[in-house]
Write an enzyme that holds these catalytic residues in place. Structure first.
Site, PDB file in Angstrom:
ATOM      1  CG  MET A  73     -12.535   3.308  -3.927  1.00  0.00           C
ATOM      2  SD  MET A  73     -12.439   2.866  -2.210  1.00  0.00           S
ATOM      3  CE  MET A  73     -12.011   4.478  -1.372  1.00  0.00           C
ATOM      4  N   PRO A  74     -13.039   6.125  -7.076  1.00  0.00           N
ATOM      5  CG  PRO A  74     -14.202   6.113  -9.285  1.00  0.00           C
ATOM      6  CD  PRO A  74     -13.022   5.154  -8.603  1.00  0.00           C
ATOM      7  CG  HIS A  75     -15.047   8.623  -2.750  1.00  0.00           C
ATOM      8  ND1 HIS A  75     -13.755   7.986  -3.243  1.00  0.00           N
ATOM      9  CD2 HIS A  75     -14.814   9.209  -1.610  1.00  0.00           C
ATOM     10  CE1 HIS A  75     -12.835   8.689  -2.440  1.00  0.00           C
ATOM     11  NE2 HIS A  75     -13.498   9.513  -1.307  1.00  0.00           N
ATOM     12  CB  ALA A  76     -19.613  12.172  -4.907  1.00  0.00           C
TER      13      ALA A  76
END
Lengths: 146, 95
Positions: free
Chosen positions: A61-64
């Protein structure tokens, strides 16, 4: 919250974590959930903070940070044609990449609840991993509105 | 009890973990006062325990509060077992 428009891409050909995150991020851009710089920030976060975004076996679950170019909260679904090693000691390899756009004030908590309800359901995950029908994937997440 | 959950940015896995811990707490009649924070804000925070994914908490070796690592953020069984184990361990420690 609009889940009807959740972008789904099945059997993406990315072979590296960077490419997989970029391909997943592209869905956020197309959906106008995030600016292009948000996608670069997701890749940077992965490099800086490591593979913890592989939160469960096979699921990343990539996020920034929201201030790195988030437009509105939401997510997308990218399935990889070939499982990709993200460097996680326990949860590799990754089959599903769910890029997330949150909000600074945690108002996306509802969205996370819905998301985790699908991802905690083994039957739903099995559908995500095997179906060729994008409508079925969208339906899985839409059903959560009730 | 006060739990801080942590992850890289405080918007993703830490929030998911916190929601899960609070749901499990409610099931067992334990009130969990919690906060999700990014890993860089964690030092000096006042709480009973810190929860986070294994990959995140392994960098927290200089912290005095108990730290619990979770392997699979989507595995309720693992999270529940580790929360209850932590509660049991503190109860024993106070006797």
């Amino acid at each position: 919250m609009q889940l009807e428009n959740t972008s789904v891409s099945l059997d993406d050909e990315s072979r590296t974590p960077d490419n997989a995150i970029r391909a997943a991020g592209q869905l956020l851009i197309e959906d106008e959930l995030a600016e292009p710089r948000y996608v670069e920030a997701m890749i940077e976060a992965f490099r800086d903070l490591g593979p913890y975004i592989v939160l469960a076996p096979g699921i990343a679950m990539p996020h920034a940070r929201p201030d790195a170019g988030a437009i509105r909260e939401g997510f997308a679904v990218l399935r990889l044609a070939t499982p990709v090693e993200f460097g996680h000691p326990e949860n590799d390899p990754v089959r599903l990449v769910i890029p997330l756009v949150g909000s600074g004030d945690h108002s996306h908590i509802d969205l996370l609840k819905r998301l985790s309800r699908v991802l905690m359901d083994p039957d739903a995950v099995d559908t995500l991993l095997t179906t060729d029908d994008i409508a079925l994937v969208t339906a899985l997440f839409n059903d959560l509105k009730n | 009890m006060k739990i801080i959950t942590t992850c890289g940015m405080g918007v993703g896995t830490s929030l998911m973990l916190l929601m899960e811990l609070q749901a499990i707490g409610a099931k067992h009649g334990i009130t969990i006062d919690g906060e999700a924070l990014d890993i860089s804000s964690i030092h000096g925070q006042n709480c009973d325990v810190i929860f986070g994914s294994n990959e995140i908490v392994k960098s927290l070796n200089d912290i005095t509060v108990p730290v619990v690592g979770i392997k699979n953020i989507l595995d309720k069984t693992e999270i529940e077992a580790k929360l209850l184990e932590f509660i049991r361990s503190t109860a024993t420690g106070r006797e």
